[in-house]
Design a protein around this motif. Sequence first.
Motif, PDB file in Angstrom:
ATOM      1  N   TYR A  18      62.223  42.433  37.137  1.00 45.18           N
ATOM      2  CA  TYR A  18      61.283  42.279  36.033  1.00 45.18           C
ATOM      3  C   TYR A  18      59.749  41.578  36.691  1.00 45.18           C
ATOM      4  O   TYR A  18      59.958  40.579  37.283  1.00 45.18           O
ATOM      5  N   SER A  19      58.770  42.446  36.529  1.00 46.02           N
ATOM      6  CA  SER A  19      57.496  41.905  37.212  1.00 46.02           C
ATOM      7  C   SER A  19      56.618  41.614  35.962  1.00 46.02           C
ATOM      8  O   SER A  19      56.539  42.410  35.244  1.00 46.02           O
ATOM      9  N   GLN A  20      55.720  40.455  36.356  1.00 48.88           N
ATOM     10  CA  GLN A  20      54.681  40.192  35.318  1.00 48.88           C
ATOM     11  C   GLN A  20      53.417  39.607  35.995  1.00 48.88           C
ATOM     12  O   GLN A  20      53.650  39.135  37.022  1.00 48.88           O
ATOM     13  N   PRO A  21      52.215  39.589  35.276  1.00 48.50           N
ATOM     14  CA  PRO A  21      51.101  39.109  35.814  1.00 48.50           C
ATOM     15  C   PRO A  21      51.367  37.602  35.929  1.00 48.50           C
ATOM     16  O   PRO A  21      51.620  37.038  35.470  1.00 48.50           O
ATOM     17  N   ILE A  50      67.714  40.216  32.147  1.00 43.50           N
ATOM     18  CA  ILE A  50      66.741  39.497  32.247  1.00 43.50           C
ATOM     19  C   ILE A  50      66.247  38.997  30.762  1.00 43.50           C
ATOM     20  O   ILE A  50      65.652  40.167  29.842  1.00 43.50           O
ATOM     21  N   HIS A  51      66.105  37.693  30.303  1.00 43.96           N
ATOM     22  CA  HIS A  51      65.555  37.316  28.815  1.00 43.96           C
ATOM     23  C   HIS A  51      64.055  36.934  29.357  1.00 43.96           C
ATOM     24  O   HIS A  51      63.854  36.288  30.015  1.00 43.96           O
ATOM     25  N   ILE A  52      63.091  37.514  28.420  1.00 44.10           N
ATOM     26  CA  ILE A  52      61.731  36.973  28.586  1.00 44.10           C
ATOM     27  C   ILE A  52      61.210  36.406  27.225  1.00 44.10           C
ATOM     28  O   ILE A  52      61.846  36.854  26.184  1.00 44.10           O
ATOM     29  N   ARG A  79      63.633  38.225  24.292  1.00 48.36           N
ATOM     30  CA  ARG A  79      64.018  39.575  24.161  1.00 48.36           C
ATOM     31  C   ARG A  79      64.544  40.092  25.924  1.00 48.36           C
ATOM     32  O   ARG A  79      64.062  39.378  26.603  1.00 48.36           O
ATOM     33  N   ILE A  80      65.518  41.073  25.577  1.00 40.57           N
ATOM     34  CA  ILE A  80      66.316  41.281  26.966  1.00 40.57           C
ATOM     35  C   ILE A  80      65.383  42.674  27.450  1.00 40.57           C
ATOM     36  O   ILE A  80      65.129  43.767  26.628  1.00 40.57           O
ATOM     37  N   ILE A  81      65.086  42.460  28.797  1.00 42.40           N
ATOM     38  CA  ILE A  81      64.253  43.899  29.241  1.00 42.40           C
ATOM     39  C   ILE A  81      65.447  44.931  29.270  1.00 42.40           C
ATOM     40  O   ILE A  81      66.654  44.911  29.589  1.00 42.40           O
TER      41      ILE A  81
END
Length: 357
Positions: free
Chosen positions: A42-45, A65-67, A130-132
């Motif tokens: 998972y990529s994020q800024p 992955i949970h975000i 939430r789960i990716i």
Amino acid sequence: MTFINNGRAIHAGPNFPTFIRQDCSTSPDIILTNNQAHHHIYSQPGPITTSDHIPIILTISSSPIHIPASPRLNYRLADWNNFRTTAENALPDTTPLDNTTLEDIDTALEQWFSAIKTGIAASIPMTTTRIINAQRHSPELQALQTQYTRLYNLARRQGLTYDEYREYRQIQEQIKTLCRRLTNDHWNHKILQLTNKYQDPATFWKEIRLLKGTDKQPTPYITDEQGNKIHDTQDQLDLFTQHWRDVFRISDDENDDFDDDNEHRILQLLHDNRHRTYPHDTADFSRLTHDNPLIRPITIVELRAVVIKTKNTAPGRSGINKQVIQECSQTLIERLLEIFNASLSAGYYPDRLKETP
């Protein structure tokens, strides 16, 4: 592209702009993994820096992955039996609504909403992550991971024999192969669903980015008359409200030119038909008749049929969505039906039902 086309590399993102200029935003930065990769990514800024490129924060995990996400109800873990019992017990009054005032209808509706919310609070847990979107662990994968963990712990305690080490390496390869197969099967199924649902390419790829975990872009700013950038949602709403208020405001000159005779005629028409446009003072079920389809009583069958056909959209401020109403007990549904029929007999639309998200 050659590495990707040859199956030696996998494109893993990012799915957001990483280089922003005055006239455009692009994604020149790229994340590649080798063809052995099978973990969740998972990529994020990242935070803004002095560079003109936005940093990328990359999360790699062997588990889904949970975000972080806005708090919301987790209906999959709901205890619906407890919901029905708690909501019924929280409904304080079920006095018949025939020949009652409009205030009594409002009170009954507020009590019904309060009872439902009490049942929700006691029976449906909240989640803040939430789960990716990714494949879930299959029983076969869980069994392999259990064997792998056993050998890993054995190696840390006393080391492995040659045969145990060979088994250890074989399980590693089996896990890689199975994870890649589960990932491919999962995404093939999702893409097939999206292909059938979205024919527009832009919408299709937008949904793909959301499935990969990319959040929707924040609301862009708008500028006021002085050129100031407005980012806050409430400030934007106030700006729009003021703009349209100015657009539709009638000046004194325009008001002087207005046709007084026509205005008087309209006001008189409204006054003469006041009895047709204003609700009755009380509910009276005898006004409901099967002769007129507009004022015939609503039945329990009709109410449940409407709920079933309703789309399961966001519940808005009330927090009560389609699934919650479907899980209501017979007592709760019958009380809601009585409130609707009382409102219909009085020609009254309660303010509580006019609220928007």
